[in-house]
Write an enzyme that holds these catalytic residues in place. Structure first.
Site, PDB file in Angstrom:
ATOM      1  N   LYS A  15      -0.425  -0.517   4.184  1.00 42.32           N
ATOM      2  CA  LYS A  15       0.868   0.046   3.779  1.00 42.32           C
ATOM      3  C   LYS A  15       1.795  -1.101   3.408  1.00 42.32           C
ATOM      4  CE  LYS A  15       5.090   2.218   5.704  1.00 42.32           C
ATOM      5  NZ  LYS A  15       5.718   2.973   6.812  1.00 42.32           N
ATOM      6  N   ASP A  71      12.081  -0.071   3.521  1.00 42.97           N
ATOM      7  CA  ASP A  71      12.107   1.364   3.812  1.00 42.97           C
ATOM      8  C   ASP A  71      13.507   1.775   4.255  1.00 42.97           C
ATOM      9  OD1 ASP A  71      11.665   3.974   4.515  1.00 42.97           O
ATOM     10  OD2 ASP A  71      10.440   3.520   6.289  1.00 42.97           O
ATOM     11  N   LYS A 106      17.868   6.342   6.672  1.00 42.95           N
ATOM     12  CA  LYS A 106      17.887   5.856   8.053  1.00 42.95           C
ATOM     13  C   LYS A 106      19.298   5.461   8.451  1.00 42.95           C
ATOM     14  CE  LYS A 106      13.240   3.798   8.181  1.00 42.95           C
ATOM     15  NZ  LYS A 106      12.713   4.616   9.288  1.00 42.95           N
ATOM     16  N   ASP A 156       8.290  -3.493   6.733  1.00 43.20           N
ATOM     17  CA  ASP A 156       7.498  -2.263   6.664  1.00 43.20           C
ATOM     18  C   ASP A 156       6.282  -2.433   5.734  1.00 43.20           C
ATOM     19  OD1 ASP A 156       7.071   0.277   7.612  1.00 43.20           O
ATOM     20  OD2 ASP A 156       8.289   1.253   6.075  1.00 43.20           O
ATOM     21  N   ASP A 188      11.488   9.910   4.661  1.00 48.87           N
ATOM     22  CA  ASP A 188      11.288   8.720   5.496  1.00 48.87           C
ATOM     23  C   ASP A 188       9.861   8.654   6.048  1.00 48.87           C
ATOM     24  OD1 ASP A 188      11.914   6.374   6.743  1.00 48.87           O
ATOM     25  OD2 ASP A 188      13.082   7.300   8.372  1.00 48.87           O
ATOM     26  N   GLU A 196       7.198   8.086   4.519  1.00 46.77           N
ATOM     27  CA  GLU A 196       6.706   7.667   3.206  1.00 46.77           C
ATOM     28  C   GLU A 196       5.404   6.882   3.271  1.00 46.77           C
ATOM     29  OE1 GLU A 196       8.724   5.916   4.969  1.00 46.77           O
ATOM     30  OE2 GLU A 196       7.803   3.936   4.748  1.00 46.77           O
ATOM     31  N   ARG A 210       2.682   7.336   4.899  1.00 42.94           N
ATOM     32  CA  ARG A 210       1.479   8.179   4.811  1.00 42.94           C
ATOM     33  C   ARG A 210       1.258   8.659   3.378  1.00 42.94           C
ATOM     34  NH1 ARG A 210       3.949  12.183   9.214  1.00 42.94           N
ATOM     35  NH2 ARG A 210       4.889  10.185   9.799  1.00 42.94           N
TER      36      ARG A 210
HETATM   37  N1  BES Z   1       8.444   2.490   8.670  1.00 38.37           N
HETATM   38  C1  BES Z   1       8.763   3.582   9.514  1.00 38.37           C
HETATM   39  C2  BES Z   1       8.154   3.443  10.913  1.00 38.37           C
HETATM   40  C3  BES Z   1       8.650   2.289  11.740  1.00 38.37           C
HETATM   41  C4  BES Z   1       9.762   2.446  12.554  1.00 38.37           C
HETATM   42  C5  BES Z   1       7.981   1.083  11.743  1.00 38.37           C
HETATM   43  C6  BES Z   1      10.185   1.385  13.330  1.00 38.37           C
HETATM   44  C7  BES Z   1       8.416   0.037  12.532  1.00 38.37           C
HETATM   45  C8  BES Z   1       9.504   0.182  13.330  1.00 38.37           C
HETATM   46  C9  BES Z   1       8.235   4.874   8.895  1.00 38.37           C
HETATM   47  O1  BES Z   1       8.225   4.905   7.516  1.00 38.37           O
HETATM   48  C10 BES Z   1       9.146   5.956   9.338  1.00 38.37           C
HETATM   49  O2  BES Z   1      10.278   5.947   8.958  1.00 38.37           O
HETATM   50  N2  BES Z   1       8.635   6.872  10.147  1.00 38.37           N
HETATM   51  C11 BES Z   1       9.405   7.933  10.657  1.00 38.37           C
HETATM   52  C12 BES Z   1       8.549   9.175  10.628  1.00 38.37           C
HETATM   53  C13 BES Z   1       9.311  10.440  10.857  1.00 38.37           C
HETATM   54  C14 BES Z   1      10.266  10.699   9.693  1.00 38.37           C
HETATM   55  C15 BES Z   1       8.338  11.575  11.001  1.00 38.37           C
HETATM   56  C16 BES Z   1       9.802   7.561  12.075  1.00 38.37           C
HETATM   57  O3  BES Z   1       9.031   6.906  12.773  1.00 38.37           O
HETATM   58  O4  BES Z   1      10.910   7.929  12.462  1.00 38.37           O
HETATM   59 ZN    ZN Z   2       8.052   3.136   6.544  1.00 42.99          ZN
HETATM   60 MN    MN Z   3      10.040   5.596   6.687  1.00 33.60          MN
END
Ligand code: BES
Ligand code: ZN
Ligand code: MN
Length: 488
Positions: free
Chosen positions: A249, A254, A261, A272, A331, A333, A335
């Site tokens: 990824k 992000d 966010k 990210d 967010d 994204e 996946r």
């Molecule tokens: N890049 C983030 C996950 C992340 C968070 C990595 C903190 C490292 C540190 C990912 O893209 C994301 O935003 N995931 C969301 C998923 C949710 C919207 C289902 C998350 O973890 O809040």
């Molecule tokens: Zn992300």
């Molecule tokens: Mn995200």
């Protein structure tokens, strides 16, 4: 160079009265042979300080004749992580000296142990100093001269460890870089530069990805002014065997997109792309080490931004596999990027196995803290090999479950699936989403959200970008045994 360490290897002890680095065994015996007077002075000072050579303990003796840095090894010093940790301790002890300069006289140690101590020194000495303009911080500041009659700079073991370190350093550099410098095109260019190591690098731009129908990946990138890319790095060292595929990824920043966010900590989202960094660093190391395997590395490079052209919550996109996805949360994204990267990799390269790495979910940090990467897989064989590689490289992984009940949480009313489940088991439903884009290949997903970046230093991993995954993948591939899926 992104390092504080200026290391040289010499065949004999240089003239002068430099500070000396001496390893001390677990019974308090000095490993190197020193001249008689100096040895006597060291032994008596050691007794006074009650220093017994316990593993990882170190003291600095300011003797009349010389400064002597002692580092304990415990009773047995073996190659691998314990030797590397000793290297890390040596670096810290010399870094703490005012002159930051020392010589390690000849030690009667196994070549492999010595090579791993040197690797540990380099791992510890890594320093991302590119953006400092003051204090000549871009000059190596810790000078260590290692005396070894067996290991010269062109010894096979030293070359191997240096190539591995170069891969780790590249992954760390990529993670440290801010997103105004390292956006998808720049990341892509750094991959292309690896072709000088014999990697075959091909680049798909947005037009090429659109032709292939990669609507999931392209939907993420469409809110960004920066072009998205998919980069393939192919290492053909293994004849006609099916390749091992590594997929990363690479979300270079992000913001969350329209599902924006909160501001606090958003700067962390420059890393990210830690999964893509691990894959790229691993490919660099494998090529540098001329590993006799076929390995293909694929990274999906995008920036997730909110703008007038960004995808909206509720949009439906069609992935390259033909499946439709209702994007409930922009967010989630990573996946979406991996859905197309995994499908492309499986259909294009028919790999014997696929392993993806991604900073995929914040929930991973809730579940495992920052100690383990999360592992999700359809193959217990593969998990066993990843676990073993993770333990021995100190880049550990811990398996979590998947399965039908979790899959059901991804049901959508208007498309084949939604891109998020509920609030429960967020890392698991993310893995289940990815599983839908793997047809019949043994596969593992490593969620490295807790591992790509570290807020505290350990002996061989300075704080910041860790390079986590590079060494795990190299070890996995060195020790590789064919695997099957649990359902096959
Ligand atoms: N890049 C983030 C996950 C992340 C968070 C990595 C903190 C490292 C540190 C990912 O893209 C994301 O935003 N995931 C969301 C998923 C949710 C919207 C289902 C998350 O973890 O809040
Ligand atoms: Zn992300
Ligand atoms: Mn995200």
């Amino acid at each position: 160079m992104a390092t504080k360490l200026d290391l040289s290897l010499s065949a004999s002890l240089p003239e002068g009265d430099h500070a000396l680095i001496c390893l001390v065994g677990g019974n308090g015996e000095l490993v190197p042979s020193l001249d008689k007077d100096l040895a006597a002075a060291v032994i008596s000072a050691m007794a006074t300080a009650q220093f017994a050579g316990d593993e990882g303990k170190s003291i600095t003796l300011n003797l009349e004749a010389r400064t002597v840095v002692l580092v304990g090894t415990g009773t047995t010093l073996t190659a691998g992580s314990s030797a590397e940790a000793i290297g890390g301790k040596i670096f810290a002890a010399v870094d703490a000296l005012q002159i930051k300069c020392a010589v390690m006289p000849e030690h009667d140690l196994d070549d492999m142990v010595m090579a791993d101590i040197i690797l540990g020194l380099h791992m510890a000495g890594y320093h991302f100093e590119k953006y400092f303009t003051e204090n000549s911080s871009n000059e190596a500041s810790v000078k260590i001269d290692v005396v070894s009659s067996a290991l010269g700079g062109d010894h096979a073991l030293i070359k191997d460890r240096n190539a591995l370190m170069a891969g780790v350093a590249m992954a760390r550099d990529l993670v440290f870089e801010p997103a105004n410098i390292l956006y998808p095109a720049e990341f892509k260019d750094r991959c292309v530069a690896l072709s000088e190591l014999g990697l075959e690098v091909t680049v798909l731009d947005e037009a090429a990805m659109a032709k292939l129908g990669m609507g999931a990946l392209l939907g993420v990138g469409q809110g960004s002014r920066r072009e998205s890319y998919l980069v393939v790095m192919n290492w053909k060292g293994g004849g006609d065997e099916a390749p091992i595929a590594l997929v990363g990824k690479g979300v270079c920043f992000d913001t969350g997109g329209i599902s924006l966010k909160p501001p606090k900590g958003m700067e962390d989202m420059k890393w990210d792309m830690g999964g893509a960094a691990a894959v790229t660093g691993a490919m660099k190391a494998l090529a540098g080490r001329k590993v006799k395997r076929n390995v293909v590395g694929v990274v999906g490079l995008v920036e997730n931004m909110p703008d007038g052209n960004a995808q909206r919550p509720g949009d439906v996109v069609t992935a390259m596999s033909g499946k439709t996805i209702e994007v409930i949360n922009t967010d989630a994204e990573g996946r979406l990027v991996l859905a197309d990267a995994l499908h492309y990799t499986e259909t294009e390269f028919k790999p014997q196995v696929m392993i993806d790495l991604a900073t995929l979910t914040g929930a991973m940090i809730v579940a495992l803290g920052k100690e383990y990467g999360g592992m999700f897989s359809n193959s217990s064989d593969l998990c066993a090999q990843l676990s073993a590689a993770g333990t021995s490289t100190k880049e550990p992984v811990w398996r979590l479950p998947m399965g039908k009940p979790y899959q059901q949480l991804l049901k959508s009313h208007i498309a084949d699936m939604k891109n998020i489940g509920g609030p429960a088991g967020g890392s698991i439903t993310a893995a289940c989403f990815l599983e839908r884009f793997v047809a019949d290949t043994p596969w593992a997903h490593l969620d490295i959200a807790g591992k790509a970046w570290s807020d505290k230093s350990t002996p061989i991993v300075p704080k910041g970008g860790t390079g986590y995954g590079v060494r795990l993948l190299n070890r996995l591939i060195d020790d590789w045994q064919p695997v099957t899926r649990d359902d096959s």
